[in-house]
Design a protein around this motif. Structure first.
Motif, PDB file in Angstrom:
ATOM      1  N   ARG A  95      -5.565  -8.995  -7.013  1.00 26.52           N
ATOM      2  CA  ARG A  95      -5.532  -7.806  -7.857  1.00 26.52           C
ATOM      3  C   ARG A  95      -6.063  -8.189  -9.231  1.00 26.52           C
ATOM      4  NH1 ARG A  95       0.775  -6.831  -9.768  1.00 26.52           N
ATOM      5  NH2 ARG A  95       1.000  -8.833 -10.829  1.00 26.52           N
ATOM      6  N   ASN A 113     -10.024  -2.620 -14.468  1.00 26.31           N
ATOM      7  CA  ASN A 113      -9.478  -3.134 -13.198  1.00 26.31           C
ATOM      8  C   ASN A 113     -10.328  -2.672 -12.017  1.00 26.31           C
ATOM      9  OD1 ASN A 113      -7.344  -4.245 -14.620  1.00 26.31           O
ATOM     10  ND2 ASN A 113      -5.871  -2.662 -14.042  1.00 26.31           N
ATOM     11  N   GLY A 117     -12.532  -5.241 -10.001  1.00 28.47           N
ATOM     12  CA  GLY A 117     -12.049  -5.361  -8.630  1.00 28.47           C
ATOM     13  C   GLY A 117     -13.132  -5.063  -7.613  1.00 28.47           C
ATOM     14  N   VAL A 128      -8.087  -5.965  -1.831  1.00 28.30           N
ATOM     15  CA  VAL A 128      -7.233  -5.742  -3.002  1.00 28.30           C
ATOM     16  C   VAL A 128      -5.815  -5.440  -2.526  1.00 28.30           C
ATOM     17  CG1 VAL A 128      -6.779  -4.253  -4.989  1.00 28.30           C
ATOM     18  CG2 VAL A 128      -9.136  -4.888  -4.413  1.00 28.30           C
ATOM     19  N   LEU A 130      -2.310  -4.557  -4.563  1.00 31.30           N
ATOM     20  CA  LEU A 130      -1.706  -4.364  -5.879  1.00 31.30           C
ATOM     21  C   LEU A 130      -0.246  -4.792  -5.934  1.00 31.30           C
ATOM     22  CD1 LEU A 130      -3.203  -0.882  -6.863  1.00 31.30           C
ATOM     23  CD2 LEU A 130      -4.041  -3.174  -7.438  1.00 31.30           C
ATOM     24  N   PRO A 133      -0.263  -9.663  -4.068  1.00 33.75           N
ATOM     25  CA  PRO A 133      -1.527 -10.374  -3.867  1.00 33.75           C
ATOM     26  C   PRO A 133      -1.341 -11.891  -3.816  1.00 33.75           C
ATOM     27  CG  PRO A 133      -1.292  -9.790  -6.168  1.00 33.75           C
ATOM     28  CD  PRO A 133      -0.100  -9.203  -5.455  1.00 33.75           C
ATOM     29  N   THR A 136      -3.732 -13.200  -8.810  1.00 32.28           N
ATOM     30  CA  THR A 136      -3.957 -12.158  -9.825  1.00 32.28           C
ATOM     31  C   THR A 136      -4.980 -12.673 -10.828  1.00 32.28           C
ATOM     32  OG1 THR A 136      -1.720 -11.252  -9.622  1.00 32.28           O
ATOM     33  CG2 THR A 136      -2.912 -10.789 -11.659  1.00 32.28           C
TER      34      THR A 136
END
Length: 374
Positions: A95, A113, A117, A128, A130, A133, A136
C-alpha cells in the motif's frame, strides 16, 4: 535521489514556544551519536545515511520513529521512481501512505496514493492491500523535497537526553536500577551513576560488572560519569551501632545523603532509585518515606508502579538484563536481620545516625570512571 534517514519525534512537537530548544537538543544528540550530516526540517530531522547509523538512531531518546529511504524532488515522476526503488526484493502486496505538509502541492494525499500505487502495480504486477499489506511505501511531501521509504523503525520516544537537567542514579548491580536510569534518560535527564561498595566483599568481577552496566547505559546517553563510592567504613559503623532490623534503612539513608553530595558536585537536581513499591522489605511505603526523607533533593523512582516481569522485560529490551544477572554481592544485604523492619519510624532511625564526616570522606575517595561511547 539521495539515500537518507528521516527522523520523526512525538512529544517534542507539543512543546510550543520551547519546541526549538528540544529540537536542537535532539539534533545535537543525533549529530554526536552518528558523526554524519544532520539537518533540521520543520517537524522532522534529515540524517545522512551511512553504515551503522540505523542502530545508533534506535538508541537515541527523543526519536519516535524514523524512515530509511530516498529524498527526491517534488516532481511526481521522481517520487514514483523512488517508490519503486525502496520496495523490498520479495513481497506479494503493498500500500502507499502519503502525508502532505506542503499544502501547495497540486495533488492531495489520496491522489498521490492512487497515482503512485497505479505506477507500482504496473511496474511490479503486485496487488494493493490497504488493510494488511506485506509492505507499506510511505511518502512525505514537504516544502522543497519529498521523502520516500518502506523501512520504518520505531525509536525510544520521550525527550532528548540533557533537555530536563542532570540527576544522580543509584546503581546497585541488580536488574531494577539500570532500568530506572534508562527511564530517566528517556525523560530527558542526563544521568550520573553512583554505586556504593564494600571493599571486604567487592571482587574485581563485581567492579567490572558495574562498569559494564555503565557502558551499556552510555549507549543511550553518549557518555556516563560513574562514582564508585567506598562504603566499608560507614557500613562497619552502622553495624556497630544499629539493630539488625534497621540496618537496611540506615544503609539506604546514608546512600541518599552521599548521593546528595555527589549531586552538589555535579550540578544534579534529583536522585533516581530503582524502587518498586512493596517488591522487597525496604520498599514499603513506610520505609520509602523514611529513606527518602534523608535526601534534600527530589527522589525519583520511575519503576514504582511496575512489577518484576515488566522491569525484566524492559531490562532485556535495553540490553542490561544479561549483565545484571551476573553474580554480585550487594552491600545492602550485608549483616541485616532475616526479617528486616517493614514499617520504620523516622524518630527511631535517626538516633543511630552520626557519620556525616565518614560520608563526606567516602564521596571524596570515590573512584570516578568516565565511560564514553560517542
Amino acid at each position: 535521489m539521495e539515500k537518507v534517514v528521516v527522523v520523526h519525534y512525538g512529544e517534542i512537537a507539543t512543546k510550543g514556544k520551547n519546541r526549538e530548544f528540544f529540537e536542537r537538543k535532539l539534533l545535537n544528540n543525533i549529530r554526536r551519536a552518528t558523526g554524519v550530516k544532520v539537518r533540521r526540517k520543520y517537524g522532522r530531522i534529515e540524517v545522512e545515511y551511512s553504515n551503522g547509523v540505523v542502530e545508533k538512531l534506535r538508541k537515541i531518546p527523543g526519536i519516535r520513529y524514523f524512515g530509511v529511504g530516498l529524498k527526491t524532488s517534488l516532481e511526481m515522476d521522481e517520487v514514483k521512481k523512488a517508490a519503486f526503488e525502496v520496495l523490498p526484493d520479495s513481497f506479494d502486496s503493498f500500500r502507499v501512505d502519503t502525508s502532505r505538509s506542503n499544502k501547495n502541492f497540486p495533488l492531495n494525499s489520496v491522489e498521490i496514493n492512487r497515482e503512485v500505487g497505479g505506477y507500482l502495480v504496473e511496474k511490479t504486477g503486485k496487488k494493493v492491500d490497504l488493510k494488511n499489506p506485506d509492505v507499506t511505501v510511505w511518502i512525505e511531501i514537504c516544502d522543497k523535497e519529498a521523502y520516500v521509504y518502506s523501512e520504518r523503525v520505531e525509536g525510544i520516544g520521550g525527550l532528548p537526553v540533557g533537555s530536563a537537567g542532570k540527576v544522580v542514579a543509584l546503581i546497585s548491580g541488580g536488574i531494577d536500577s539500570p532500568v530506572a536510569a534508562y527511564m530517566m534518560m528517556k525523560r530527558g535527564c542526563e544521568i550520573v551513576m553512583a554505586h556504593f561498595f564494600n571493599q571486604t566483599m567487592h571482587s574485581p568481577k563485581v567492579r567490572e560488572k558495574i562498569k559494564l552496566l555503565a557502558e551499556k547505559l552510555a549507549e543511550y546517553q553518549g557518555e556516563v560519569k560513574l562514582y564508585m563510592v567506598p562504603f566499608k567504613d560507614i557500613q562497619m559503623e552502622i553495624i556497630k551501632s544499629t539493630p539488625p532490623k534497621l540496618r537496611m534503612i540506615v544503609y539506604r539513608r546514608s546512600m541518599m545523603r552521599m548521593s546528595n553530595l555527589i549531586a552538589e558536585k555535579e550540578g544534579c537536581k534529583a536522585v533516581v532509585t530503582g524502587d518498586s513499591l512493596s517488591q522487597v522489605a525496604s520498599q514499603t511505603l513506610e520505609n520509602l518515606n523514611v529513606v527518602y526523607s534523608a535526601s534534600k533533593l527530589a527522589v525519583l523512582p520511575p519503576l514504582i508502579g511496575m512489577d518484576k516481569e515488566e522491569i525484566v522485560s524492559l531490562a532485556r529490551k535495553i540490553g542490561t538484563y544479561e549483565i545484571s544477572i551476573m553474580p554480585y554481592e550487594d552491600c545492602c544485604s550485608f549483616m541485616i536481620a532475616k526479617h528486616p523492619e517493614t514499617k520504620a519510624r523516622l524518630e527511631e532511625v535517626v538516633k543511630y545516625e552520626n557519620f556525616s564526616e565518614l560520608e563526606r570522606g567516602a564521596v571524596e575517595k570515590s573512584e570516578i570512571v568516565n565511560v564514553k561511547v560517542f
